[in-house]
Enzyme design. Structure first.
Site, PDB file in Angstrom:
ATOM      1  N   ALA A   1       0.807  -1.223   0.000  1.00  0.00           N
ATOM      2  CA  ALA A   1       0.000   0.000   0.000  1.00  0.00           C
ATOM      3  C   ALA A   1       0.840   1.273   0.000  1.00  0.00           C
ATOM      4  O   ALA A   1       0.335   2.342  -0.352  1.00  0.00           O
ATOM      5  CB  ALA A   1      -0.934   0.004   1.205  1.00  0.00           C
ATOM      6  N   ASP A   2       2.105   1.173   0.396  1.00  0.00           N
ATOM      7  CA  ASP A   2       2.961   2.367   0.465  1.00  0.00           C
ATOM      8  C   ASP A   2       4.360   2.010  -0.020  1.00  0.00           C
ATOM      9  O   ASP A   2       5.334   2.113   0.717  1.00  0.00           O
ATOM     10  CB  ASP A   2       3.000   2.903   1.904  1.00  0.00           C
ATOM     11  CG  ASP A   2       3.764   4.228   1.999  1.00  0.00           C
ATOM     12  OD1 ASP A   2       3.873   4.927   0.972  1.00  0.00           O
ATOM     13  OD2 ASP A   2       4.253   4.556   3.096  1.00  0.00           O
ATOM     14  N   LEU A   3       4.448   1.590  -1.277  1.00  0.00           N
ATOM     15  CA  LEU A   3       5.741   1.198  -1.829  1.00  0.00           C
ATOM     16  C   LEU A   3       6.561   2.453  -2.099  1.00  0.00           C
ATOM     17  O   LEU A   3       6.279   3.216  -3.023  1.00  0.00           O
ATOM     18  CB  LEU A   3       5.548   0.393  -3.111  1.00  0.00           C
ATOM     19  CG  LEU A   3       6.815  -0.240  -3.694  1.00  0.00           C
ATOM     20  CD1 LEU A   3       7.468  -1.182  -2.691  1.00  0.00           C
ATOM     21  CD2 LEU A   3       6.489  -0.981  -4.990  1.00  0.00           C
TER      22      LEU A   3
ATOM     23  N   ASN B   1      11.109   1.873   2.010  1.00  0.00           N
ATOM     24  CA  ASN B   1      10.637   0.531   2.356  1.00  0.00           C
ATOM     25  C   ASN B   1      11.349  -0.570   1.581  1.00  0.00           C
ATOM     26  O   ASN B   1      10.954  -1.733   1.652  1.00  0.00           O
ATOM     27  CB  ASN B   1       9.124   0.438   2.136  1.00  0.00           C
ATOM     28  CG  ASN B   1       8.357   1.240   3.165  1.00  0.00           C
ATOM     29  OD1 ASN B   1       8.834   1.444   4.274  1.00  0.00           O
ATOM     30  ND2 ASN B   1       7.175   1.707   2.799  1.00  0.00           N
TER      31      ASN B   1
END
Length: 240
Positions: free
Chosen positions: A165-167, A171
Protein backbone atom coordinates in the site's frame (compact mmCIF):
# COMPACT_ATOMS: atom_id res chain seq x y z
CA UNK A 1 -0.20 -18.13 15.34
CA UNK A 2 -0.92 -18.16 19.07
CA UNK A 3 -3.61 -15.87 20.47
CA UNK A 4 -3.79 -14.56 24.03
CA UNK A 5 -6.58 -12.30 25.28
CA UNK A 6 -6.26 -10.54 28.63
CA UNK A 7 -9.26 -8.35 29.44
CA UNK A 8 -9.49 -5.83 26.56
CA UNK A 9 -6.12 -6.67 25.00
CA UNK A 10 -5.40 -9.37 22.43
CA UNK A 11 -1.89 -10.55 21.60
CA UNK A 12 -0.95 -12.44 18.45
CA UNK A 13 2.26 -14.44 18.80
CA UNK A 14 4.59 -16.16 16.41
CA UNK A 15 5.13 -19.64 17.97
CA UNK A 16 8.90 -19.20 17.59
CA UNK A 17 8.72 -16.05 19.71
CA UNK A 18 6.08 -17.16 22.22
CA UNK A 19 8.58 -18.47 24.78
CA UNK A 20 10.12 -14.96 25.01
CA UNK A 21 6.79 -13.14 25.22
CA UNK A 22 6.17 -10.51 27.86
CA UNK A 23 3.38 -7.97 27.70
CA UNK A 24 5.99 -5.31 28.53
CA UNK A 25 7.65 -5.90 25.17
CA UNK A 26 5.16 -3.45 23.67
CA UNK A 27 6.23 -0.65 26.03
CA UNK A 28 9.22 1.45 24.88
CA UNK A 29 9.83 2.51 28.48
CA UNK A 30 10.41 -1.15 29.44
CA UNK A 31 13.10 -1.56 26.78
CA UNK A 32 14.68 1.70 27.89
CA UNK A 33 14.75 0.48 31.49
CA UNK A 34 16.57 -2.66 30.31
CA UNK A 35 19.08 -0.57 28.35
CA UNK A 36 17.93 -2.60 25.34
CA UNK A 37 17.06 0.23 22.93
CA UNK A 38 19.64 0.14 20.13
CA UNK A 39 18.16 2.80 17.87
CA UNK A 40 15.06 4.55 16.63
CA UNK A 41 13.61 6.14 13.52
CA UNK A 42 11.07 8.92 13.20
CA UNK A 43 8.03 9.10 10.96
CA UNK A 44 4.47 9.70 12.15
CA UNK A 45 5.77 8.37 15.46
CA UNK A 46 8.91 6.75 16.81
CA UNK A 47 9.87 3.26 15.67
CA UNK A 48 12.06 1.56 18.27
CA UNK A 49 14.90 -0.88 17.56
CA UNK A 50 15.42 -3.18 20.52
CA UNK A 51 17.74 -5.99 21.55
CA UNK A 52 16.13 -9.33 22.45
CA UNK A 53 18.77 -11.92 23.24
CA UNK A 54 20.95 -12.38 20.17
CA UNK A 55 18.41 -10.77 17.86
CA UNK A 56 17.09 -7.28 17.32
CA UNK A 57 13.45 -6.34 17.02
CA UNK A 58 11.44 -3.44 15.61
CA UNK A 59 8.59 -2.07 17.73
CA UNK A 60 6.10 0.00 15.76
CA UNK A 61 2.92 1.71 16.93
CA UNK A 62 0.12 2.33 14.43
CA UNK A 63 -0.73 5.95 13.72
CA UNK A 64 -3.33 7.42 11.41
CA UNK A 65 -2.38 9.70 8.54
CA UNK A 66 -4.23 12.52 6.82
CA UNK A 67 -6.91 14.67 8.41
CA UNK A 68 -8.22 11.74 10.47
CA UNK A 69 -4.78 11.44 12.01
CA UNK A 70 -5.07 14.97 13.34
CA UNK A 71 -8.40 14.08 14.90
CA UNK A 72 -7.94 10.48 16.11
CA UNK A 73 -4.12 10.21 16.19
CA UNK A 74 -3.67 6.47 16.88
CA UNK A 75 -7.27 5.30 17.38
CA UNK A 76 -9.13 3.05 14.94
CA UNK A 77 -12.75 1.95 14.86
CA UNK A 78 -13.04 -1.45 16.57
CA UNK A 79 -14.88 -4.18 14.64
CA UNK A 80 -13.03 -7.13 16.17
CA UNK A 81 -9.31 -7.75 16.61
CA UNK A 82 -9.40 -10.06 13.58
CA UNK A 83 -9.99 -7.01 11.34
CA UNK A 84 -7.45 -4.74 12.99
CA UNK A 85 -4.55 -3.23 11.05
CA UNK A 86 -2.06 -5.14 13.19
CA UNK A 87 -3.73 -8.51 12.69
CA UNK A 88 -3.97 -7.95 8.94
CA UNK A 89 -0.28 -7.07 8.65
CA UNK A 90 0.77 -9.93 10.95
CA UNK A 91 -1.14 -12.48 8.84
CA UNK A 92 0.08 -11.04 5.55
CA UNK A 93 3.70 -11.24 6.68
CA UNK A 94 3.21 -14.86 7.71
CA UNK A 95 1.64 -15.63 4.32
CA UNK A 96 4.51 -14.00 2.45
CA UNK A 97 7.12 -15.78 4.53
CA UNK A 98 5.45 -19.11 3.80
CA UNK A 99 5.92 -18.24 0.11
CA UNK A 100 9.61 -17.49 0.61
CA UNK A 101 9.32 -13.75 0.06
CA UNK A 102 11.99 -11.46 1.60
CA UNK A 103 9.99 -9.72 4.32
CA UNK A 104 10.47 -9.30 8.10
CA UNK A 105 9.45 -12.04 10.52
CA UNK A 106 6.49 -10.93 12.68
CA UNK A 107 7.04 -11.75 16.34
CA UNK A 108 3.91 -10.37 17.97
CA UNK A 109 1.03 -7.92 17.65
CA UNK A 110 -1.02 -6.15 20.30
CA UNK A 111 -4.56 -4.87 19.85
CA UNK A 112 -5.96 -2.86 22.79
CA UNK A 113 -9.65 -2.03 22.80
CA UNK A 114 -10.86 1.27 24.25
CA UNK A 115 -14.64 1.34 23.99
CA UNK A 116 -15.52 1.86 20.32
CA UNK A 117 -11.87 2.18 19.30
CA UNK A 118 -8.60 0.28 19.44
CA UNK A 119 -4.88 1.02 19.39
CA UNK A 120 -2.32 -1.39 17.99
CA UNK A 121 1.37 -2.27 17.90
CA UNK A 122 3.55 -4.67 15.94
CA UNK A 123 6.83 -6.28 17.00
CA UNK A 124 9.03 -7.62 14.20
CA UNK A 125 12.43 -9.16 13.86
CA UNK A 126 14.88 -6.59 12.52
CA UNK A 127 16.59 -7.62 9.29
CA UNK A 128 20.31 -7.98 10.15
CA UNK A 129 22.87 -5.71 8.49
CA UNK A 130 20.31 -4.08 6.19
CA UNK A 131 19.89 -0.43 5.22
CA UNK A 132 17.10 1.30 3.37
CA UNK A 133 17.86 2.37 -0.18
CA UNK A 134 17.62 6.10 0.56
CA UNK A 135 20.24 5.92 3.31
CA UNK A 136 22.55 4.05 0.90
CA UNK A 137 21.96 6.57 -1.90
CA UNK A 138 22.97 9.38 0.43
CA UNK A 139 26.48 7.92 0.52
CA UNK A 140 26.97 6.15 -2.82
CA UNK A 141 25.30 5.13 -6.07
CA UNK A 142 23.86 1.62 -6.31
CA UNK A 143 25.36 -0.81 -8.77
CA UNK A 144 23.57 -2.20 -11.79
CA UNK A 145 23.28 -5.57 -10.01
CA UNK A 146 21.75 -3.92 -6.94
CA UNK A 147 19.10 -2.16 -9.02
CA UNK A 148 18.36 -5.41 -10.83
CA UNK A 149 18.03 -7.22 -7.51
CA UNK A 150 15.55 -4.64 -6.26
CA UNK A 151 13.50 -4.95 -9.44
CA UNK A 152 13.51 -8.75 -9.32
CA UNK A 153 12.37 -8.69 -5.70
CA UNK A 154 9.44 -6.43 -6.53
CA UNK A 155 8.51 -8.70 -9.41
CA UNK A 156 8.44 -11.67 -7.02
CA UNK A 157 6.04 -9.78 -4.75
CA UNK A 158 3.77 -8.91 -7.64
CA UNK A 159 3.81 -12.46 -8.99
CA UNK A 160 2.55 -13.50 -5.56
CA UNK A 161 -0.19 -10.84 -5.96
CA UNK A 162 1.08 -8.78 -3.02
CA UNK A 163 -0.09 -5.17 -3.17
CA UNK A 164 2.15 -2.95 -1.03
CA UNK A 165 0.00 0.00 0.00
CA UNK A 166 2.96 2.37 0.47
CA UNK A 167 5.74 1.20 -1.83
CA UNK A 168 8.43 3.85 -1.46
CA UNK A 169 12.19 4.06 -1.46
CA UNK A 170 12.42 3.89 2.35
CA UNK A 171 10.64 0.53 2.36
CA UNK A 172 13.27 -1.16 0.17
CA UNK A 173 16.33 -2.52 1.95
CA UNK A 174 19.62 -4.10 0.90
CA UNK A 175 21.66 -6.20 3.31
CA UNK A 176 25.44 -6.59 3.29
CA UNK A 177 25.13 -9.75 1.18
CA UNK A 178 23.27 -7.76 -1.49
CA UNK A 179 19.88 -9.33 -0.83
CA UNK A 180 16.85 -7.06 -1.19
CA UNK A 181 14.06 -6.89 1.39
CA UNK A 182 10.70 -5.12 1.51
CA UNK A 183 9.21 -3.79 4.75
CA UNK A 184 6.13 -1.98 6.14
CA UNK A 185 3.07 -3.82 4.85
CA UNK A 186 0.47 -1.84 6.80
CA UNK A 187 -2.73 -1.85 4.67
CA UNK A 188 -1.10 -4.27 2.22
CA UNK A 189 -3.18 -6.99 0.60
CA UNK A 190 -2.91 -10.19 -1.37
CA UNK A 191 -5.08 -9.47 -4.39
CA UNK A 192 -6.51 -11.58 -7.19
CA UNK A 193 -4.24 -11.87 -10.22
CA UNK A 194 -4.41 -9.08 -12.77
CA UNK A 195 -5.52 -5.50 -12.44
CA UNK A 196 -3.74 -2.17 -12.59
CA UNK A 197 -2.45 -2.08 -9.02
CA UNK A 198 1.02 -3.40 -9.96
CA UNK A 199 1.57 -0.43 -12.26
CA UNK A 200 0.27 1.93 -9.56
CA UNK A 201 2.76 0.41 -7.09
CA UNK A 202 5.68 1.02 -9.42
CA UNK A 203 4.61 4.53 -10.32
CA UNK A 204 4.32 5.36 -6.63
CA UNK A 205 7.85 4.06 -6.08
CA UNK A 206 9.23 6.13 -8.95
CA UNK A 207 7.59 9.26 -7.54
CA UNK A 208 9.22 8.46 -4.21
CA UNK A 209 12.71 8.43 -5.74
CA UNK A 210 12.01 11.70 -7.51
CA UNK A 211 10.77 13.25 -4.29
CA UNK A 212 13.90 12.17 -2.41
CA UNK A 213 16.08 13.69 -5.15
CA UNK A 214 14.12 16.94 -4.91
CA UNK A 215 14.66 16.98 -1.13
CA UNK A 216 18.35 16.13 -1.48
CA UNK A 217 19.90 17.13 -4.85
CA UNK A 218 23.16 15.37 -3.89
CA UNK A 219 21.38 12.00 -3.68
CA UNK A 220 23.10 9.39 -5.85
CA UNK A 221 20.01 8.72 -7.97
CA UNK A 222 19.14 9.53 -11.56
CA UNK A 223 16.38 8.58 -13.95
CA UNK A 224 18.59 5.96 -15.63
CA UNK A 225 18.66 4.08 -12.31
CA UNK A 226 14.91 3.64 -12.58
CA UNK A 227 15.40 1.97 -15.94
CA UNK A 228 17.89 -0.43 -14.34
CA UNK A 229 15.32 -1.33 -11.70
CA UNK A 230 12.73 -1.93 -14.44
CA UNK A 231 15.19 -4.16 -16.28
CA UNK A 232 15.35 -6.31 -13.17
CA UNK A 233 11.60 -6.22 -12.82
CA UNK A 234 11.16 -7.26 -16.44
CA UNK A 235 8.16 -4.95 -16.60
CA UNK A 236 6.24 -3.18 -19.31
CA UNK A 237 5.11 -0.62 -16.73
CA UNK A 238 4.48 2.70 -18.39
CA UNK A 239 6.67 5.59 -17.32
CA UNK A 240 5.21 7.88 -14.70
Amino acid sequence: MDIITIRNTTYLLNPNYAAHFQAEHFEPAWWQAQNAVVGQSHGRGITWFVQLGQQQGVLRHYYRGGWLGKLLHDRYWFTGWQRSRAADEFRLLQTMQAQGLPVPTPWAARIQRYGWFYRADLLLQRIPDAHDVVSLLRTRPLSRDEWHTLGQTLQHLHRANIDHADLNSHNLLLDKAGKAWVIDFDKGKQRPAGGAWQVANMQRLQRSFRKELHLNPTLHWQESDWQLLLEGYGSTCSKA
